[in-house]
Design an enzyme around this catalytic site. Structure first.
Site, PDB file in Angstrom:
ATOM      1  N   ARG A  31       0.852  -1.181   0.000  1.00  0.00           N
ATOM      2  CA  ARG A  31       0.000   0.000   0.000  1.00  0.00           C
ATOM      3  C   ARG A  31       0.892   1.235   0.000  1.00  0.00           C
ATOM      4  O   ARG A  31       1.605   1.511   0.976  1.00  0.00           O
ATOM      5  CB  ARG A  31      -0.935   0.004   1.214  1.00  0.00           C
ATOM      6  CG  ARG A  31      -1.990  -1.075   1.160  1.00  0.00           C
ATOM      7  CD  ARG A  31      -2.838  -0.947  -0.078  1.00  0.00           C
ATOM      8  NE  ARG A  31      -4.037  -1.777  -0.003  1.00  0.00           N
ATOM      9  CZ  ARG A  31      -4.932  -1.850  -0.963  1.00  0.00           C
ATOM     10  NH1 ARG A  31      -4.764  -1.172  -2.082  1.00  0.00           N
ATOM     11  NH2 ARG A  31      -5.993  -2.609  -0.829  1.00  0.00           N
ATOM     12  N   ALA A  79     -10.473  -6.760  -1.788  1.00  0.00           N
ATOM     13  CA  ALA A  79     -11.389  -5.652  -2.064  1.00  0.00           C
ATOM     14  C   ALA A  79     -10.921  -4.916  -3.304  1.00  0.00           C
ATOM     15  O   ALA A  79      -9.769  -5.034  -3.718  1.00  0.00           O
ATOM     16  CB  ALA A  79     -11.426  -4.696  -0.879  1.00  0.00           C
ATOM     17  N   GLU A  84     -13.576  -9.441  -7.223  1.00  0.00           N
ATOM     18  CA  GLU A  84     -12.327  -9.126  -6.531  1.00  0.00           C
ATOM     19  C   GLU A  84     -11.792 -10.328  -5.750  1.00  0.00           C
ATOM     20  O   GLU A  84     -10.590 -10.557  -5.718  1.00  0.00           O
ATOM     21  CB  GLU A  84     -12.510  -7.920  -5.613  1.00  0.00           C
ATOM     22  CG  GLU A  84     -12.616  -6.605  -6.331  1.00  0.00           C
ATOM     23  CD  GLU A  84     -11.335  -6.168  -7.040  1.00  0.00           C
ATOM     24  OE1 GLU A  84     -10.225  -6.579  -6.627  1.00  0.00           O
ATOM     25  OE2 GLU A  84     -11.438  -5.408  -8.015  1.00  0.00           O
ATOM     26  N   GLU A  92      -8.131 -11.551  -6.886  1.00  0.00           N
ATOM     27  CA  GLU A  92      -7.021 -11.369  -5.954  1.00  0.00           C
ATOM     28  C   GLU A  92      -6.572 -12.658  -5.277  1.00  0.00           C
ATOM     29  O   GLU A  92      -5.400 -12.800  -4.949  1.00  0.00           O
ATOM     30  CB  GLU A  92      -7.371 -10.323  -4.891  1.00  0.00           C
ATOM     31  CG  GLU A  92      -7.483  -8.927  -5.454  1.00  0.00           C
ATOM     32  CD  GLU A  92      -7.659  -7.860  -4.387  1.00  0.00           C
ATOM     33  OE1 GLU A  92      -7.753  -8.202  -3.184  1.00  0.00           O
ATOM     34  OE2 GLU A  92      -7.697  -6.678  -4.771  1.00  0.00           O
ATOM     35  N   GLU A 104     -16.237   7.693   0.442  1.00  0.00           N
ATOM     36  CA  GLU A 104     -16.027   6.284   0.080  1.00  0.00           C
ATOM     37  C   GLU A 104     -16.951   5.369   0.877  1.00  0.00           C
ATOM     38  O   GLU A 104     -17.034   5.454   2.101  1.00  0.00           O
ATOM     39  CB  GLU A 104     -14.583   5.854   0.317  1.00  0.00           C
ATOM     40  CG  GLU A 104     -14.349   4.411  -0.113  1.00  0.00           C
ATOM     41  CD  GLU A 104     -12.946   3.915   0.148  1.00  0.00           C
ATOM     42  OE1 GLU A 104     -12.522   2.972  -0.534  1.00  0.00           O
ATOM     43  OE2 GLU A 104     -12.271   4.461   1.056  1.00  0.00           O
ATOM     44  N   GLU A 120      -2.010  -5.711 -13.807  1.00  0.00           N
ATOM     45  CA  GLU A 120      -0.576  -5.606 -14.066  1.00  0.00           C
ATOM     46  C   GLU A 120       0.201  -5.003 -12.908  1.00  0.00           C
ATOM     47  O   GLU A 120       1.357  -5.337 -12.683  1.00  0.00           O
ATOM     48  CB  GLU A 120      -0.318  -4.773 -15.326  1.00  0.00           C
ATOM     49  CG  GLU A 120      -0.667  -5.495 -16.608  1.00  0.00           C
ATOM     50  CD  GLU A 120      -0.345  -4.656 -17.838  1.00  0.00           C
ATOM     51  OE1 GLU A 120       0.413  -3.668 -17.738  1.00  0.00           O
ATOM     52  OE2 GLU A 120      -0.860  -5.008 -18.912  1.00  0.00           O
ATOM     53  N   GLU A 132      -0.627  -5.218  -9.682  1.00  0.00           N
ATOM     54  CA  GLU A 132      -0.927  -5.885  -8.406  1.00  0.00           C
ATOM     55  C   GLU A 132       0.057  -7.025  -8.144  1.00  0.00           C
ATOM     56  O   GLU A 132       0.320  -7.843  -9.026  1.00  0.00           O
ATOM     57  CB  GLU A 132      -2.343  -6.471  -8.414  1.00  0.00           C
ATOM     58  CG  GLU A 132      -3.436  -5.466  -8.250  1.00  0.00           C
ATOM     59  CD  GLU A 132      -4.803  -6.120  -8.161  1.00  0.00           C
ATOM     60  OE1 GLU A 132      -5.538  -5.796  -7.220  1.00  0.00           O
ATOM     61  OE2 GLU A 132      -5.147  -6.943  -9.037  1.00  0.00           O
TER      62      GLU A 132
END
Length: 183
Positions: free
Chosen positions: A69, A81, A97, A101, A124, A143, A145
């Site tokens: 992150r 997520a 997701e 993931e 959000e 690409e 991640e």
């Protein structure tokens, strides 16, 4: 309207000006009139929303992702997520997701909770789902991640919440909601 005292106790936004647009957010300056008639500037970050999934294996372990992150300049342990595609229902995004993931497809998915991440300055909203009946498939990462999968018991995750290892708000809320509702 400025400096005119009102009795309605409302805060009225009179202007919203786009300051900067990024890949996933837009930053605005809002001009608002307070109940006492004074004008203030507020920061506002607009976000398109997201969805997440608490993936639970038949043995009770949760499927977690460890990913970098940038805002924290480190890797974090989270539930899977991601952002919404245009007009995509959050339930579909959560299932998508999860599989992208983690490489797990869910047989059943149901709403767990909705959270607002930072209500002081951002809109959000993340709808979080419970995903069960998991079947192993394959990861389909973007690409940019780099995601590692980890499997943990609720007890292990709860310990990581309380010792500060897990700080991500959606992950904390989700794990505790799952534990309180289902265990």
């Amino acid at each position: 309207m400025e400096n005119e005292k009102r009795t309605d106790n409302k805060i009225i936004r009179v202007k919203r000006e786009l300051q900067c647009e990024g890949a996933i957010t837009k930053y605005y300056k809002d001009t608002v009139v307070l109940p006492d008639g004074k004008t203030e500037l507020y920061d506002f970050v607009g976000h398109n929303g997201a969805a997440a999934a608490v993936g639970v294996l038949p043995d009770g372990r949760l499927v977690m992702v460890r990913q970098y992150r940038n805002a924290l300049d480190r890797f974090t342990l989270e539930i899977p997520a991601g952002g919404l595609n245009p007009d995509e229902p959050t339930i579909d995004a959560a299932a998508r997701e999860l599989e992208e993931e983690t490489g797990y497809r869910c047989g059943k998915i149901e709403k767990l909770i909705t959270i607002r991440t930072t209500v002081a300055f951002c809109n959000e909203k993340i709808d979080i789902y419970l995903a069960t009946g998991l079947v192993k498939t394959a990861q389909h990462l973007d690409e940019d991640e780099f995601v590692n999968i980890e499997l943990h018991t609720v007890e292990e995750l709860e310990e990581m919440i309380y010792d500060g290892t897990i700080e991500d708000a959606k992950t904390i809320a989700s794990i505790l909601a799952y534990k309180n509702k289902y265990l």
